[in-house]
Design an enzyme around this catalytic site. Structure first.
Site, PDB file in Angstrom:
ATOM      1  N   LYS A 145      -9.636   7.334  -4.060  1.00 25.75           N
ATOM      2  CA  LYS A 145      -9.851   8.576  -3.778  1.00 25.75           C
ATOM      3  C   LYS A 145      -9.148   9.440  -4.565  1.00 25.75           C
ATOM      4  O   LYS A 145      -8.485   9.295  -5.417  1.00 25.75           O
ATOM      5  CB  LYS A 145      -9.176   8.807  -2.142  1.00 25.75           C
ATOM      6  CG  LYS A 145      -7.919   7.939  -1.929  1.00 25.75           C
ATOM      7  CD  LYS A 145      -6.464   8.327  -2.976  1.00 25.75           C
ATOM      8  CE  LYS A 145      -6.105   9.458  -3.194  1.00 25.75           C
ATOM      9  NZ  LYS A 145      -4.774   9.533  -3.898  1.00 25.75           N
ATOM     10  N   TYR A 230      -5.468  12.526   2.328  1.00 22.59           N
ATOM     11  CA  TYR A 230      -5.088  11.864   3.399  1.00 22.59           C
ATOM     12  C   TYR A 230      -4.954  12.609   4.804  1.00 22.59           C
ATOM     13  O   TYR A 230      -5.226  12.123   5.805  1.00 22.59           O
ATOM     14  CB  TYR A 230      -3.705  10.919   3.269  1.00 22.59           C
ATOM     15  CG  TYR A 230      -3.678  10.150   2.143  1.00 22.59           C
ATOM     16  CD1 TYR A 230      -4.151   8.770   2.601  1.00 22.59           C
ATOM     17  CD2 TYR A 230      -3.497  10.403   0.788  1.00 22.59           C
ATOM     18  CE1 TYR A 230      -4.072   7.648   1.562  1.00 22.59           C
ATOM     19  CE2 TYR A 230      -3.546   9.317   0.001  1.00 22.59           C
ATOM     20  CZ  TYR A 230      -3.930   8.033   0.256  1.00 22.59           C
ATOM     21  OH  TYR A 230      -3.918   7.195  -0.805  1.00 22.59           O
TER      22      TYR A 230
HETATM   23  P1  NDP Z   1      -2.218   5.768 -13.581  1.00 23.51           P
HETATM   24  O1  NDP Z   1      -2.031   6.988 -14.399  1.00 23.51           O
HETATM   25  O2  NDP Z   1      -1.115   4.867 -13.251  1.00 23.51           O
HETATM   26  O3  NDP Z   1      -3.389   4.865 -14.178  1.00 23.51           O
HETATM   27  C1  NDP Z   1      -4.532   5.361 -14.488  1.00 23.51           C
HETATM   28  C2  NDP Z   1      -5.215   4.044 -15.757  1.00 23.51           C
HETATM   29  O4  NDP Z   1      -6.381   4.676 -16.061  1.00 23.51           O
HETATM   30  C3  NDP Z   1      -4.465   4.162 -17.032  1.00 23.51           C
HETATM   31  O5  NDP Z   1      -3.400   3.427 -16.881  1.00 23.51           O
HETATM   32  C4  NDP Z   1      -5.457   3.675 -17.795  1.00 23.51           C
HETATM   33  O6  NDP Z   1      -5.783   2.287 -17.889  1.00 23.51           O
HETATM   34  C5  NDP Z   1      -6.699   4.540 -17.457  1.00 23.51           C
HETATM   35  N1  NDP Z   1      -7.314   5.532 -17.940  1.00 23.51           N
HETATM   36  C6  NDP Z   1      -8.377   5.662 -18.822  1.00 23.51           C
HETATM   37  N2  NDP Z   1      -8.403   6.876 -19.164  1.00 23.51           N
HETATM   38  C7  NDP Z   1      -7.240   7.305 -18.911  1.00 23.51           C
HETATM   39  C8  NDP Z   1      -6.859   8.982 -19.333  1.00 23.51           C
HETATM   40  N3  NDP Z   1      -7.574   9.525 -20.141  1.00 23.51           N
HETATM   41  N4  NDP Z   1      -5.772   9.209 -18.994  1.00 23.51           N
HETATM   42  C9  NDP Z   1      -4.854   8.436 -18.055  1.00 23.51           C
HETATM   43  N5  NDP Z   1      -5.556   7.094 -17.570  1.00 23.51           N
HETATM   44  C10 NDP Z   1      -6.574   6.564 -18.083  1.00 23.51           C
HETATM   45  O7  NDP Z   1      -2.865   6.299 -12.082  1.00 23.51           O
HETATM   46  P2  NDP Z   1      -2.858   5.496 -10.707  1.00 23.51           P
HETATM   47  O8  NDP Z   1      -3.117   4.208 -10.853  1.00 23.51           O
HETATM   48  O9  NDP Z   1      -1.960   6.101  -9.852  1.00 23.51           O
HETATM   49  O10 NDP Z   1      -4.245   6.338 -10.064  1.00 23.51           O
HETATM   50  C11 NDP Z   1      -5.634   5.746 -10.125  1.00 23.51           C
HETATM   51  C12 NDP Z   1      -6.370   6.476  -9.365  1.00 23.51           C
HETATM   52  O11 NDP Z   1      -6.102   5.689  -8.125  1.00 23.51           O
HETATM   53  C13 NDP Z   1      -6.453   7.887  -8.921  1.00 23.51           C
HETATM   54  O12 NDP Z   1      -7.774   8.321  -8.713  1.00 23.51           O
HETATM   55  C14 NDP Z   1      -5.491   7.823  -7.746  1.00 23.51           C
HETATM   56  O13 NDP Z   1      -5.740   9.001  -7.113  1.00 23.51           O
HETATM   57  C15 NDP Z   1      -5.862   6.535  -7.073  1.00 23.51           C
HETATM   58  N6  NDP Z   1      -4.782   6.021  -6.458  1.00 23.51           N
HETATM   59  C16 NDP Z   1      -4.951   5.861  -4.842  1.00 23.51           C
HETATM   60  C17 NDP Z   1      -3.949   5.168  -4.122  1.00 23.51           C
HETATM   61  C18 NDP Z   1      -4.318   4.920  -2.724  1.00 23.51           C
HETATM   62  O14 NDP Z   1      -3.303   4.718  -2.022  1.00 23.51           O
HETATM   63  N7  NDP Z   1      -5.566   4.592  -2.280  1.00 23.51           N
HETATM   64  C19 NDP Z   1      -2.604   5.129  -4.646  1.00 23.51           C
HETATM   65  C20 NDP Z   1      -2.500   5.602  -6.011  1.00 23.51           C
HETATM   66  C21 NDP Z   1      -3.446   6.056  -6.910  1.00 23.51           C
HETATM   67  P3  NDP Z   1      -6.124   1.483 -18.892  1.00 23.51           P
HETATM   68  O15 NDP Z   1      -4.879   1.370 -20.005  1.00 23.51           O
HETATM   69  O16 NDP Z   1      -6.249  -0.044 -18.332  1.00 23.51           O
HETATM   70  O17 NDP Z   1      -7.294   1.766 -19.657  1.00 23.51           O
END
Ligand code: NDP
Length: 374
Positions: A145, A230
């Site tokens: 989401k 949410y």
């Molecule tokens: P993070 O910033 O922690 O991680 C995002 C990951 O995406 C990065 O670590 C990187 O992984 C990759 N990435 C690729 N391109 C980019 C960029 N331009 N900028 C930043 N990151 C990039 O985010 P979250 O894990 O917190 O959130 C990710 C998604 O999950 C969001 O859409 C959020 O809304 C959703 N989410 C859902 C939750 C739920 O409870 N359902 C809870 C938390 C988040 P890599 O280094 O491996 O390429």
């Protein structure tokens, strides 16, 4: 937490053993075969391989650990743009190097039979692109989401999955949490009369001012897009209805940090039956509650949207459920939908309906709180 007992074996052998233990429990436990009793061999249900795309906070700290608790799917692969993460994940989860991809070679995942489901856990602006690329690669998709940045993106994602005959679900983990399952039942079973009122609030104080969540091009919006969805979800499933109109207002206390995205938003949703929802979301303060007012009683979950530690009551009767990772139940449910047929309860349509409300909210904010039809 359950440990993977096959982790010392090669991947192909692990997959075979997982399928065997899942599909033919009696044989695995060595039940004696009685002479002349016809042996019924049932096709084993396939344990599906999931590849996580984007190894950030949520994939690392919630989804990968939850995949160690699932029965119908397992962590089969990863897609990352950060080379250093590869070795760590290989070591921790015993992922074969052939199941590791980056954003450039991602489309080759089409040729990998170990991967059945691609789970998109990237910044919001990348959800549509990777869902559509995964669908074209013939993989089922779970997308986090908010589903996309606009209704149009959601429509394109649904169309791509349909065209490629793959299933799509959104990471709405709370549909599989027993507290929220009680709330979902209220408008259907009406134990205390009709649902007339919902109060949903979810906010937290956001830290690092340089993160993508504060950039409009990557996040699409602020608190609404991140945790406000949410509340929209809660209001929709607590009433069992689709909203017909919204009024929304935004409040900013830090115009520098929140120059590009919304900080705090309060809004009302009107439903066809006359039920109303009053909601708040924020990146400035903590709030975490879902309250339901029925004709003859109340229900409440507080904290409501956390990963664990949820607490609540239905008309003063306390909710008391065994602890299980919401994400494990969510992913297992999708794997079962794929294996058994049907549509996910949190399909792309659910994500799209939320984005319709989000778009109406931003329109209302622009018009200084004017009522906007959904
Ligand atoms: P993070 O910033 O922690 O991680 C995002 C990951 O995406 C990065 O670590 C990187 O992984 C990759 N990435 C690729 N391109 C980019 C960029 N331009 N900028 C930043 N990151 C990039 O985010 P979250 O894990 O917190 O959130 C990710 C998604 O999950 C969001 O859409 C959020 O809304 C959703 N989410 C859902 C939750 C739920 O409870 N359902 C809870 C938390 C988040 P890599 O280094 O491996 O390429």
């Amino acid at each position: 937490m359950k440990k993977n007992s096959f982790s010392h074996l090669p991947a192909s052998r692990r997959k075979f053993l997982r399928q065997l233990t899942l599909g033919s429990g009696a044989l695995a436990f060595g039940a004696p075969l009685i002479a002349n009793t016809p042996l019924i061999i049932r096709k084993p249900a396939k344990k599906l391989g999931i590849a996580l795309v984007g190894l950030g906070n949520y994939a690392t700290n919630q989804l990968a650990p939850s995949l160690q608790d699932t029965e119908h799917c397992y962590l089969a692969g990863i897609v990352t743009g950060t080379k250093e993460k590869e070795a760590k994940w290989i070591e921790k989860y015993n992922i074969p190097t052939k199941n590791i991809y980056n954003y450039d070679n991602f489309d080759q995942i089409a040729n990998n039979d170990d991967i059945d489901i691609v789970y998109v856990v990237l910044p919001n602006s990348m959800h549509a692109e990777y869902t559509i690329r995964a669908a074209k690669a013939g993989k089922h998709v779970i997308c986090e989401k908010p589903m996309g940045l606009s209704v149009k993106e959601c429509e394109d994602m649904i169309a791509a999955c349909k065209a490629n005959k793959v299933k799509l679900s959104i990471g709405y983990r709370l549909h599989f949490d027993p507290h929220h399952m009680e709330i979902i039942k209220l408008p259907k079973e009406k134990p205390f009369g009709a649902v007339k009122y919902v109060n949903a609030e979810f906010g937290f104080r956001i830290g690092d001012p340089t993160q993508w969540r504060l950039r409009k091009n990557l996040a699409g919006g602020g608190a609404i897009m991140d945790v406000g969805v949410y509340c929209i979800q809660g209001a929709r499933y607590a009433t069992g209805e689709e909203p017909i109109a919204v009024t929304a207002r935004e409040f900013k206390t830090d115009p520098v940090k929140f120059a590009e995205v919304d900080e705090t938003v309060t809004w009302e949703m009107e439903f066809p039956s006359g039920a109303i929802a009053n909601c708040t979301t924020s990146y400035a303060f903590s709030t975490n509650r879902l309250h339901v007012g029925m004709e003859k009683g109340t229900a409440e979950v507080q904290p409501s949207y956390s990963y664990r530690g949820l607490a609540g009551h239905v008309n003063r009767k306390l909710m008391d459920f065994p602890v299980k990772r919401q994400q494990a139940s969510q992913m297992d449910n999708f794997a079962q939908v794929i294996n058994n047929g049907g549509e996910s309860e949190v399909s792309g349509q659910e994500g799209l309906l939320d984005l319709k409300v989000v778009e109406a909210m931003y329109k209302s904010i622009k018009k200084k709180g004017k009522r906007v039809k959904v």
